[in-house]
Design a protein around this motif. Structure first.
Motif, PDB file in Angstrom:
ATOM      1  N   LEU A  54       0.822  -1.205   0.000  1.00 35.28           N
ATOM      2  CA  LEU A  54       0.000   0.000   0.000  1.00 35.28           C
ATOM      3  C   LEU A  54       0.861   1.262   0.000  1.00 35.28           C
ATOM      4  N   ASN A  55       2.014   1.199   0.699  1.00 31.99           N
ATOM      5  CA  ASN A  55       2.928   2.338   0.729  1.00 31.99           C
ATOM      6  C   ASN A  55       3.457   2.680  -0.655  1.00 31.99           C
ATOM      7  N   GLY A  56       3.360   1.706  -1.586  1.00 29.57           N
ATOM      8  CA  GLY A  56       3.800   1.982  -2.938  1.00 29.57           C
ATOM      9  C   GLY A  56       2.870   2.929  -3.665  1.00 29.57           C
ATOM     10  N   LEU A  57       1.556   2.767  -3.460  1.00 27.88           N
ATOM     11  CA  LEU A  57       0.587   3.545  -4.241  1.00 27.88           C
ATOM     12  C   LEU A  57      -0.003   4.718  -3.465  1.00 27.88           C
ATOM     13  N   GLN A  58      -0.323   4.506  -2.187  1.00 31.00           N
ATOM     14  CA  GLN A  58      -1.057   5.526  -1.427  1.00 31.00           C
ATOM     15  C   GLN A  58      -0.332   6.872  -1.345  1.00 31.00           C
ATOM     16  N   PRO A  59       0.981   6.910  -1.017  1.00 27.78           N
ATOM     17  CA  PRO A  59       1.653   8.217  -0.979  1.00 27.78           C
ATOM     18  C   PRO A  59       1.730   8.901  -2.341  1.00 27.78           C
ATOM     19  N   VAL A  60       1.780   8.100  -3.405  1.00 24.07           N
ATOM     20  CA  VAL A  60       1.803   8.667  -4.758  1.00 24.07           C
ATOM     21  C   VAL A  60       0.500   9.416  -5.028  1.00 24.07           C
ATOM     22  N   LEU A  61      -0.610   8.793  -4.634  1.00 21.75           N
ATOM     23  CA  LEU A  61      -1.904   9.440  -4.844  1.00 21.75           C
ATOM     24  C   LEU A  61      -2.018  10.707  -3.996  1.00 21.75           C
ATOM     25  N   SER A  62      -1.430  10.692  -2.801  1.00 21.16           N
ATOM     26  CA  SER A  62      -1.411  11.912  -1.980  1.00 21.16           C
ATOM     27  C   SER A  62      -0.571  12.990  -2.652  1.00 21.16           C
ATOM     28  N   GLY A  63       0.535  12.583  -3.299  1.00 25.00           N
ATOM     29  CA  GLY A  63       1.367  13.538  -4.028  1.00 25.00           C
ATOM     30  C   GLY A  63       0.629  14.145  -5.211  1.00 25.00           C
ATOM     31  N   VAL A  64      -0.174  13.328  -5.893  1.00 23.33           N
ATOM     32  CA  VAL A  64      -1.003  13.836  -6.985  1.00 23.33           C
ATOM     33  C   VAL A  64      -1.975  14.890  -6.446  1.00 23.33           C
ATOM     34  N   ALA A  65      -2.574  14.599  -5.292  1.00 27.23           N
ATOM     35  CA  ALA A  65      -3.529  15.530  -4.678  1.00 27.23           C
ATOM     36  C   ALA A  65      -2.867  16.858  -4.353  1.00 27.23           C
ATOM     37  N   ILE A  66      -1.629  16.809  -3.822  1.00 24.71           N
ATOM     38  CA  ILE A  66      -0.910  18.036  -3.488  1.00 24.71           C
ATOM     39  C   ILE A  66      -0.572  18.813  -4.755  1.00 24.71           C
ATOM     40  N   GLY A  67      -0.098  18.104  -5.778  1.00 21.12           N
ATOM     41  CA  GLY A  67       0.265  18.773  -7.023  1.00 21.12           C
ATOM     42  C   GLY A  67      -0.913  19.435  -7.700  1.00 21.12           C
ATOM     43  N   ALA A  68      -2.099  18.819  -7.569  1.00 23.48           N
ATOM     44  CA  ALA A  68      -3.299  19.358  -8.228  1.00 23.48           C
ATOM     45  C   ALA A  68      -4.065  20.331  -7.342  1.00 23.48           C
ATOM     46  N   GLY A  69      -3.760  20.352  -6.032  1.00 21.09           N
ATOM     47  CA  GLY A  69      -4.451  21.261  -5.129  1.00 21.09           C
ATOM     48  C   GLY A  69      -5.741  20.699  -4.548  1.00 21.09           C
ATOM     49  N   TRP A  70      -5.795  19.356  -4.356  1.00 22.03           N
ATOM     50  CA  TRP A  70      -7.004  18.716  -3.837  1.00 22.03           C
ATOM     51  C   TRP A  70      -6.936  18.495  -2.318  1.00 22.03           C
TER      52      TRP A  70
END
Length: 496
Positions: free
Chosen positions: A394-410
């Motif tokens: 899960l640590n492989g995917l979950q932080p990546v999705l959080s990074g996407v959220a930060i980059g997009a402003g979500w």
């Protein structure tokens, strides 16, 4: 085959002269494999130094605790509690508040609004310094707080004394996190890595000198940790001021005091989003201490969390990389390129998570003895290895999705998702399985993992259903609203 794609140019000369070449004018391969290879190179160029920086900074506290362990067990407990509970609480809040800058600086860089990045950093400094002042009472009144959390008075009093000594570290956090997001958004991660490496070497030498050789003990440990974090700040600021960061730094400005309310809202959303994640697995260790026979369980879970923590350092690197890639490309008006970056980093990080999970499962009967001589503890770790391996996946995917959220402003959206999945679903489920159904630490961890799984599924759905053209438009509006002109290029990010 490579086809040159010419997109609209920013009218910012400073941005046009920066390396690597502008995002608006790139030669992009047409085949999926070629595009993936190119994107992977871009991601690793950011992720590798970011991982190294995270490991170096993570090691500062660990090294301090190692040297203090040679002073006495009480001192070790005090420093460990001070670093993990009091300083850890502040670290999560300050890192979260500073993460708003990843969205704003990343999108400003992509849009060519280079000069605004320095203004954004100064706004973040103002907000984080005010936040640090608000957090001071937690340090001052840490003994009763720790007693309330179940610590003995002896440990709490000494940890409280140590916490007073490390208040300067709190203000170093306030300056450091905005500086790092500022540099990271420009992909100047090698600067951060070099500063972190030099400071780590100095930290080791000073820890030996002041804690053991001179005999300052607890005071020496605090002095070294304070000095090292401020040295990181001064080293990075020296680079920024000396080079003007290719035009992104234009000295201090009164513009930093404008649009503070909107900046605070995004900072608070970022803090809530990251803190809800940061504290979630820490609750696992606290709850384990309330089991019927907690000693072996706590030792076993500590070993698992230690291994998990090292893998999280890799995840932090990918989190930073995808945040930069998404924010830069959305700011540049290349939504499809941002979307493709998400796909590539997701595949890469999941592959790393699978490898980590396989290593844990294959060595589940052997690796516990690297950390303990107790057969009982080792057997308990072996029982937990399945959950540990799945958590690493899960640590492989979950932080990546959080990074996407930060980059997009979500950040605000993800904060609500985290609150629901973690604390409305995962935590009650863990308590139910661990205590009501008597599954012990496996039940607690399993329930909390269920919350992470639910959160990951929701974020996958949200990311998959995202209208990336709309996100690029919102990035343009955000840059315009907060001080830029957003000279964006063609919003068509299709490379072929």
């Amino acid at each position: 085959m490579f086809i040159p794609i010419i997109r609209g140019r920013s009218n910012k000369k400073a941005h046009a002269e920066m390396e690597p070449p502008p995002l608006h004018e790139q030669t992009i391969p047409c085949t999926f494999f070629q595009r993936s290879l190119l994107e992977s190179k871009k991601l690793w160029k950011i992720a590798a130094p970011a991982i190294f920086t995270a490991i170096c900074q993570y090691s500062l506290g660990a090294i301090t605790q190692t040297f203090v362990g040679h002073v006495g067990t009480l001192e070790l407990a005090a420093v460990a509690i001070g670093n993990s509970v009091i300083s850890g609480l502040a670290f999560g809040i300050m890192l979260g508040m500073g993460s708003a800058l990843e969205t704003l600086c990343g999108q400003a860089f992509g849009a060519g609004e280079i000069k605004m990045m320095g203004i954004y950093m100064q706004r973040s400094w103002i907000i984080l310094i005010c936040t640090a002042i608000v957090l001071i009472p937690i340090y001052v009144f840490s003994p009763p707080i720790l007693i309330l959390l179940g610590q003995t008075r002896e440990i709490s009093d000494l940890a409280g004394k140590y916490s007073l000594y490390i208040i300067p570290q709190l203000f170093a956090y306030a300056l450091n996190f905005p500086i790092q997001k500022f540099l990271q958004s420009q992909r100047k991660v090698m600067v951060m890595a070099m500063v972190a490496a030099v400071v780590l070497a100095i930290h080791v030498a000073l820890s030996w000198l002041l804690i053991l050789k001179v005999g300052w003990g607890l005071a020496g440990a605090a002095a070294v940790i304070d000095f090292s974090w401020w040295l990181i700040v001064l080293g990075q600021m020296g680079y920024i001021i000396g080079t003007k960061s290719d035009g992104a730094w234009t000295d201090f400005s009164l513009l930093a005091f404008q649009e503070l309310f909107a900046f605070v809202k995004l900072s608070l959303a970022s803090a809530l989003m990251l803190c809800l994640e940061f504290w979630y697995l820490m609750i696992l260790i606290v709850l384990t201490g309330y089991l019927k026979n907690p000693l072996i369980a706590v030792d076993a879970i500590s070993i698992c969390m230690n291994l998990n923590g090292w893998e999280v350092m890799i995840a932090i690197g990918f989190n930073a990389a995808i945040s930069v890639r998404v924010s830069n490309e959305l700011g540049a008006g290349n939504p499809q390129t941002a979307k493709f970056a998400v796909l590539v980093v997701s595949i890469t990080s999941v592959a790393i998570g699978l490898v980590c999970m396989a290593i844990i499962l294959i060595t589940r009967n052997e690796f516990p003895y690297l950390f303990t001589n107790s057969d009982d503890v080792a057997k308990e770790v072996t029982k937990l290895s399945g959950l540990l391996g799945f958590t690493m996946l899960l640590n492989g995917l979950q932080p990546v999705l959080s990074g996407v959220a930060i980059g997009a402003g979500w950040q605000a959206l993800v904060a609500y998702i985290n609150l629901g999945c973690y604390y409305v679903v995962g935590l009650p489920l863990g308590l139910l399985l661990g205590f009501k159904f008597d599954f012990g630490v496996q039940g607690i961890w399993g329930g909390l993992t269920g919350g992470i799984v639910l959160q990951t599924i929701i974020l996958v759905v949200v990311t998959s259903c995202t209208n990336w053209d709309k996100e690029a438009t919102q990035a343009e509006n955000r840059v315009k609203k907060w001080g830029g002109s957003a000279g964006l290029g063609n919003s068509s990010g299709e490379p072929c």
